[in-house]
Each structure stands twice: as structure tokens, then as C-alpha cells.
Motif scaffolding. Structure first.
Motif, short mmCIF file in Angstrom:
data_model
loop_
_atom_site.label_atom_id
_atom_site.label_comp_id
_atom_site.label_asym_id
_atom_site.label_seq_id
_atom_site.Cartn_x
_atom_site.Cartn_y
_atom_site.Cartn_z
N LEU A 133 0.86 -1.18 0.00
CA LEU A 133 0.00 0.00 0.00
C LEU A 133 0.89 1.23 0.00
N ALA A 134 0.70 2.10 -0.99
CA ALA A 134 1.42 3.37 -1.05
C ALA A 134 0.37 4.48 -1.09
N SER A 135 0.36 5.31 -0.05
CA SER A 135 -0.65 6.36 0.03
C SER A 135 -0.06 7.57 0.73
N SER A 136 -0.37 8.73 0.19
CA SER A 136 0.00 9.96 0.88
C SER A 136 -1.13 10.97 0.66
N THR A 137 -1.43 11.70 1.69
CA THR A 137 -2.52 12.65 1.66
C THR A 137 -2.36 13.60 0.49
N GLY A 138 -3.40 13.67 -0.32
CA GLY A 138 -3.42 14.57 -1.46
C GLY A 138 -2.85 13.99 -2.74
N ASP A 139 -2.21 12.82 -2.66
CA ASP A 139 -1.59 12.23 -3.85
C ASP A 139 -2.20 10.91 -4.27
N GLY A 140 -3.26 10.51 -3.65
CA GLY A 140 -3.90 9.26 -4.03
C GLY A 140 -3.24 8.05 -3.41
N THR A 141 -3.66 6.89 -3.88
CA THR A 141 -3.21 5.63 -3.30
C THR A 141 -3.03 4.59 -4.38
N THR A 142 -2.05 3.72 -4.19
CA THR A 142 -1.86 2.57 -5.06
C THR A 142 -1.75 1.34 -4.16
N ILE A 143 -2.54 0.35 -4.48
CA ILE A 143 -2.53 -0.92 -3.76
C ILE A 143 -2.12 -2.00 -4.74
N THR A 144 -1.19 -2.85 -4.33
CA THR A 144 -0.71 -3.92 -5.20
C THR A 144 -0.75 -5.24 -4.44
N LEU A 145 -1.29 -6.25 -5.11
CA LEU A 145 -1.29 -7.60 -4.58
C LEU A 145 -0.66 -8.49 -5.64
N GLU A 146 0.32 -9.28 -5.25
CA GLU A 146 0.95 -10.24 -6.16
C GLU A 146 0.92 -11.61 -5.51
N LEU A 147 0.43 -12.60 -6.26
CA LEU A 147 0.34 -13.97 -5.76
C LEU A 147 0.79 -14.93 -6.85
N PRO A 148 1.67 -15.86 -6.53
CA PRO A 148 2.07 -16.85 -7.54
C PRO A 148 0.90 -17.78 -7.88
N LEU A 149 0.87 -18.18 -9.13
CA LEU A 149 -0.19 -19.12 -9.58
C LEU A 149 0.40 -20.48 -9.88
#
Length: 134
Positions: free
Chosen positions: A118-134
Motif C-alpha cells: 500500500l502506497a498512500s499519501s494525503t493529497g496524492d492518491g493511493t496505489t494498492i498492489t497484490l501479487e500472488l504466484p499461480l
């Protein structure tokens, strides 16, 4: 107004459908409910194991449940050797960061040999990343 978490929270929304179908239906309903446009960049065409699909879907629901004052959200979900979910929003950052930045999601991802960020900072939005091997 119905809370986003009430729109869909049950694993049954993924079971019996492909992850692609589940994400398309949820994102369309969420966007209509919130009037926030969502651009979907990619969705997997292949079948994803139910447990992995359930975790990815839960992360997506949690991410969209926490969006505050965004004008745009993008979702990308790909499945090759790894399932990768990325949710980005351009709002003020997630006001409900505690909804997403919890050890449970990191632990669940790690149990599958993956990662959750999770990368988030006030005023700059947020990016959430999930990676899982298949």
C-alpha cells in the motif's frame, strides 16, 4: 446510501464465476453507486484458483471501500505465472488507511508466497498492489 461493504462481501460472489466476471460486475456496480469512473486496464482470461481469486477480490472490495473523494480509479488484474492486482485512485489518499494497511492482508498474501503493498499519501492518491504466484 448503501455502504460499499454491503454491496458485496461474500466469497460466493467469486465462487461459480470467473474472477474476471466477478471483478467486472463489482466494479460496474461500485462505479454506478459512487459515480466515480473506473478504468479497467486488464482482467485475466485464464481460470484462477478459488482461494487466490477470493483473496484478490477481497483486496479489491476493501480498496474501493476506502476510496475518499477520488475523481478516477484504475484497476489492472493480470494472471500469468503471477496474479497481480493494482488499484490506483487519484483522490486525497485513503481516509480509511487502517482498512487496508493491516497485517492480515500481508499475512494472507505471504501465506500464498506473495506480497501486498500500500502506497498512500494525503493529497496524492493511493496505489494498492497484490501479487500472488499461480
Amino acid at each position: 446510501m448503501t455502504a460499499v461493504s454491503e454491496l458485496v462481501r461474500k466469497p460466493s460472489h467469486v465462487t461459480g464465476r470467473t474472477l474476471r466476471e466477478s471483478v467486472e460486475a463489482f466494479v460496474a456496480g461500485w462505479s454506478k453507486h459512487t459515480a466515480i469512473p473506473v478504468e479497467v486496464w486488464a482482467l485475466p482470461k485464464r481460470v484462477v484458483p478459488d482461494e487466490v481469486a477470493g483473496l484478490a477480490f477481497s483486496v479489491l472490495v476493501d480498496a474501493l471501500s476506502a476510496v475518499e473523494r477520488a475523481t478516477y480509479v484504475s484497476v489492472a488484474l493480470t494472471a500469468g505465472d503471477t496474479l497481480r492486482l493494482t488499484v490506483c485512485e487519484d483522490g486525497l489518499g485513503l481516509g480509511s488507511r487502517e482498512v487496508l494497511d493491516r497485517g492480515e492482508l500481508r499475512a494472507r498474501a505471504a501465506a500464498w508466497g506473495g506480497r501486498y503493498d500500500l502506497a498512500s499519501s494525503t493529497g496524492d492518491g493511493t496505489t494498492i498492489t497484490l501479487e500472488l504466484p499461480l
